[in-house]
Design a protein around this motif. Structure first.
Motif, PDB file in Angstrom:
ATOM      1  N   GLY A  26      52.055  28.438  31.970  1.00 17.60           N
ATOM      2  CA  GLY A  26      51.436  27.116  32.037  1.00 17.60           C
ATOM      3  C   GLY A  26      52.301  26.016  31.455  1.00 17.60           C
ATOM      4  N   TYR A  27      53.390  26.400  30.764  1.00 16.05           N
ATOM      5  CA  TYR A  27      54.296  25.410  30.159  1.00 16.05           C
ATOM      6  C   TYR A  27      55.731  25.828  30.463  1.00 16.05           C
ATOM      7  N   VAL A  92      43.040  31.181  21.666  1.00 15.75           N
ATOM      8  CA  VAL A  92      42.830  32.264  22.623  1.00 15.75           C
ATOM      9  C   VAL A  92      44.200  32.639  23.174  1.00 15.75           C
ATOM     10  N   PRO A  93      44.414  33.919  23.487  1.00 15.88           N
ATOM     11  CA  PRO A  93      45.741  34.336  23.953  1.00 15.88           C
ATOM     12  C   PRO A  93      45.997  33.906  25.396  1.00 15.88           C
ATOM     13  N   VAL A  94      47.247  33.647  25.703  1.00 21.49           N
ATOM     14  CA  VAL A  94      47.707  33.494  27.081  1.00 21.49           C
ATOM     15  C   VAL A  94      48.442  34.785  27.424  1.00 21.49           C
ATOM     16  N   GLY A  95      47.929  35.528  28.382  1.00 14.90           N
ATOM     17  CA  GLY A  95      48.424  36.870  28.640  1.00 14.90           C
ATOM     18  C   GLY A  95      47.710  37.858  27.732  1.00 14.90           C
ATOM     19  N   THR A  96      48.003  39.120  27.932  1.00 14.89           N
ATOM     20  CA  THR A  96      47.328  40.182  27.187  1.00 14.89           C
ATOM     21  C   THR A  96      48.211  40.666  26.046  1.00 14.89           C
ATOM     22  N   TRP A  97      47.828  40.299  24.829  1.00 20.83           N
ATOM     23  CA  TRP A  97      48.539  40.795  23.655  1.00 20.83           C
ATOM     24  C   TRP A  97      47.610  40.754  22.459  1.00 20.83           C
ATOM     25  N   SER A  98      47.906  41.565  21.480  1.00 19.66           N
ATOM     26  CA  SER A  98      47.014  41.747  20.341  1.00 19.66           C
ATOM     27  C   SER A  98      47.202  40.656  19.296  1.00 19.66           C
ATOM     28  N   GLU A 224      52.397  36.786  33.624  1.00 18.86           N
ATOM     29  CA  GLU A 224      51.647  37.249  32.455  1.00 18.86           C
ATOM     30  C   GLU A 224      50.139  37.046  32.593  1.00 18.86           C
ATOM     31  N   VAL A 225      49.721  36.215  33.534  1.00 20.05           N
ATOM     32  CA  VAL A 225      48.279  36.028  33.757  1.00 20.05           C
ATOM     33  C   VAL A 225      47.844  36.615  35.096  1.00 20.05           C
ATOM     34  N   ASP A 300      54.934  41.863  39.056  1.00 19.82           N
ATOM     35  CA  ASP A 300      54.915  40.947  40.194  1.00 19.82           C
ATOM     36  C   ASP A 300      54.639  41.671  41.504  1.00 19.82           C
ATOM     37  N   SER A 301      55.015  42.936  41.596  1.00 24.75           N
ATOM     38  CA  SER A 301      54.775  43.683  42.828  1.00 24.75           C
ATOM     39  C   SER A 301      53.287  43.781  43.126  1.00 24.75           C
ATOM     40  N   ALA A 302      52.489  44.064  42.119  1.00 24.30           N
ATOM     41  CA  ALA A 302      51.048  44.182  42.326  1.00 24.30           C
ATOM     42  C   ALA A 302      50.444  42.880  42.815  1.00 24.30           C
ATOM     43  N   SER A 303      50.860  41.771  42.221  1.00 21.95           N
ATOM     44  CA  SER A 303      50.289  40.486  42.630  1.00 21.95           C
ATOM     45  C   SER A 303      50.694  40.131  44.054  1.00 21.95           C
ATOM     46  N   ALA A 304      51.904  40.526  44.472  1.00 18.33           N
ATOM     47  CA  ALA A 304      52.338  40.260  45.838  1.00 18.33           C
ATOM     48  C   ALA A 304      51.477  41.016  46.842  1.00 18.33           C
TER      49      ALA A 304
END
Length: 383
Positions: A26-27, A92-98, A224-225, A300-304
């Motif tokens: 986003g940035y 809140v996190p951007v992407g999945t991380w702890s 990442e999202v 990226d393969s999955a999103s494609a």
């Protein structure tokens, strides 16, 4: 073809430069501008989408049946969820991380008025105040807060600085390049993949290598999202290789040396034929490699594919320790990936039928179904 000469000094320099540019999802405008300038310097034509994904083109003998090689520029980060009454920021996190990986990290708040520095801390950060509670408090994003390094002790004073809900937060990388080849940093996922792609592209340009079909070097900005390469593949692309991280951890077969080839992720298996072509290229050219399967991972393969692209997909990775935390890799893996990328780009077309969106069975692929050699041997003959 002999192994290409990969400029590892260039690779490392580009990685260091990329890591120095904050790019939470986003940035990403600053890093898109930097990478575009580097492609222009190399003399590689490129286009930029409305939001900032970059499509660089290495021209081949044929336009149809093109290949894509993809990595992502965006990283993990955070967003301001709320300005608290004590002047701290809820995130809140951007992407999945702890949140555990975020505790005590330095960061930058990217506000409309400019950048502010700060630290992400657990709600109970001081043992002198909370005693053993600093070790027993829960882990989670609701249990951390961002302390802004400015004179602000309440909501009103924070707002007066120009900090607002929704502002992006970029996490410091803490980057170290060690003499033994190890690289330790946040956001190696996937700036290391980007650097490997640049090194491969530089070698191709320097060698003026001829490739059979157009090669699209694609740099996405929302992996990442989850959306990643869902809307950036051109219609003439028939095969796509993603470059990303492979997790070195108990129960995984990834390594910090050589290329780790992903056989499947949480979405399912990668393309049988493209994956095995990459394995053959490694075997035939002496590139160290290993295979792995990732259960809690997508690229990226999955999103494609989810975006409707009917393309063959594969994943090649650099082994990374502590992914989405304080990560570690080795330059050997990045060099190996750059070598494989070059060799794949230059390799002959093996499935000519792929150029057609729809066709008959002539030229369609085959997968082995016969018993393996020696599968029916008499075990007594093996001592």
């Amino acid at each position: 073809m002999p192994l290409p000469n990969i400029d590892t000094d260039y690779l490392a320099d580009q990685l260091q430069r990329l890591l120095a540019i904050p790019s939470p999802t986003g940035y990403t405008d600053p890093i898109v501008r930097y990478l575009s300038e580097e492609l222009e310097r190399m003399g590689v034509p490129f286009s930029v989408t409305r939001r900032g994904a970059i499509l660089a083109l290495y021209r081949g003998r044929e336009v149809e049946g093109a290949r894509a090689i993809v990595s992502h520029l965006d990283t993990l980060g955070a967003t301001v969820k709320m300005i608290k009454d004590n002047g701290r920021l809820e995130l809140v996190p951007v992407g999945t991380w702890s949140a555990r990986a975020a505790e005590t990290t330095r960061c930058t708040i990217l506000s409309d008025e400019g950048a502010f520095r700060g630290t992400i801390l657990p709600l109970k950060a001081s043992g002198h105040t909370f005693n053993e509670e600093i070790d027993t408090q829960p882990v989670g994003w609701q249990h951390v807060e961002l302390r802004v390094d400015a004179d602000c002790t309440d909501r009103k004073s924070v707002e007066a600085l120009g900090i607002n809900i929704g502002d992006h937060v970029a996490i410091d990388t803490g980057t170290e390049f060690l003499d033994n080849g190890y690289i330790v940093s946040r956001h190696l996922d996937d700036k290391a993949g980007v650097a490997a792609m640049l090194a491969a592209l530089k070698a191709m340009v320097d060698d003026r290598v001829r490739v059979p079909v157009d090669i699209h070097f694609i740099f996405t900005i929302t992996e990442e999202v989850g959306s990643g390469a869902s809307a950036v593949l051109l219609d003439n692309v028939v095969a796509m290789v993603s470059i990303d991280n492979g997790t070195t951890a108990p129960g995984q077969n990834s390594a910090e040396f050589g290329v780790t080839i992903g056989m499947a992720d949480q979405v399912g298996p990668f393309d049988y034929h493209l994956t095995r072509k990459l394995i053959r290229l490694c075997t035939d050219n002496g590139i160290r490699h290993q295979r792995d399967v990732f259960r809690y991972y997508r690229s990226d393969s999955a999103s494609a594919l989810e975006g409707g692209a009917d393309v063959r997909t594969a994943l090649i990775t650099f082994g990374i320790d502590a992914s989405h935390s304080y990560e570690r890799i080795h330059i050997h893996a990045l060099k190996s990936i750059a070598e494989l990328t070059y060799l794949y780009a230059a390799s002959p077309v093996e499935i000519a039928r792929d150029v057609e969106e729809l066709a008959g069975l002539e030229g369609f692929t085959e997968q082995p179904t016969e018993p393996a050699p020696h599968s029916h041997d008499d075990p007594s003959t093996h001592g």
